[in-house]
Design an enzyme around this catalytic site. Sequence first.
Site, PDB file in Angstrom:
ATOM      1  N   GLU A  61      -8.500 -11.791  -9.587  1.00  0.00           N
ATOM      2  CA  GLU A  61      -7.583 -11.212  -8.605  1.00  0.00           C
ATOM      3  C   GLU A  61      -6.209 -11.880  -8.677  1.00  0.00           C
ATOM      4  O   GLU A  61      -6.088 -13.078  -8.394  1.00  0.00           O
ATOM      5  CB  GLU A  61      -8.113 -11.356  -7.184  1.00  0.00           C
ATOM      6  CG  GLU A  61      -7.168 -10.744  -6.160  1.00  0.00           C
ATOM      7  CD  GLU A  61      -7.643 -10.832  -4.722  1.00  0.00           C
ATOM      8  OE1 GLU A  61      -7.057 -10.136  -3.867  1.00  0.00           O
ATOM      9  OE2 GLU A  61      -8.587 -11.589  -4.451  1.00  0.00           O
ATOM     10  N   GLU A  92      -8.442  -4.810   2.650  1.00  0.00           N
ATOM     11  CA  GLU A  92      -8.255  -6.241   2.897  1.00  0.00           C
ATOM     12  C   GLU A  92      -6.987  -6.435   3.718  1.00  0.00           C
ATOM     13  O   GLU A  92      -5.930  -6.793   3.201  1.00  0.00           O
ATOM     14  CB  GLU A  92      -8.174  -7.021   1.580  1.00  0.00           C
ATOM     15  CG  GLU A  92      -8.275  -8.521   1.820  1.00  0.00           C
ATOM     16  CD  GLU A  92      -8.186  -9.336   0.547  1.00  0.00           C
ATOM     17  OE1 GLU A  92      -9.073 -10.173   0.341  1.00  0.00           O
ATOM     18  OE2 GLU A  92      -7.224  -9.136  -0.220  1.00  0.00           O
TER      19      GLU A  92
END
Length: 248
Positions: free
Chosen positions: A128, A226
């Site tokens: 990520e 998120e």
Amino acid sequence: MFVEGHDDLASRIRAAHAAGVTGVEFHLWREKPLDAIAAALDETGVRLRSFCVEPRCSLVDPADHGKVMAAVADAIPVARRFPGAGMVVASGFTRPDVPVDEQFDAAVAVLKRAAALAAEAGAVLWLEPVYMVVNGQRMFVDTIARGLDIVAAVDSPGLRLLADVYHSAQTGEDFAQAIGERIPLVAHVQVADTDGRHEPGTGKLDWPGVMQVLREKGYRGDIGLEYFPTVSGVESLALTRRALGLDA
């Protein structure tokens, strides 16, 4: 998400399922009630989509590579318990006095080993890119473009990219150009709006444009939420679906 009236993750999973959610993610795993989570997932049919490898270690510092491998080895049994769950890793911070190419090569070297370990176990690591600045130092991998460069260099089915639209926007990179023709290397997409990191539609990002890019590139995976919701989980989910054009 879904914290209102739900003090534990298992009940939040059930609430998410009641709202029509088919997959969930959580952050660190070591202190999580995995048995209760597994029971809620089995009961609802919801899938665990990702969790973070811990402790967080530096991919770009060879001194940390032993810790990286140990953390990945510890996470693999969790990924095998929840099939399809990506094991999320971040790069660590840029080393100010080390050439960029050397840091890139260090990340590739340890991820080749970690990805091989994951692939052998039938699991997948998700790199990520994270935009974060601490003491003036940015994360080494904070753009989708650099993340994809590393995933391509590792060249393993045990490593894919988690493309977070919020972090990408913070760096100012062009989302479509960053992905280019490499969408097969993207396993997952997460969303949040800027500024504030709330639901899509609460900030300034062009969500119809983002979704058009993903469709045109051929992305068929999940969209992870998120962000910090500004309203209840059910209301926030409805707002997000509307902003992303997924409410039909």
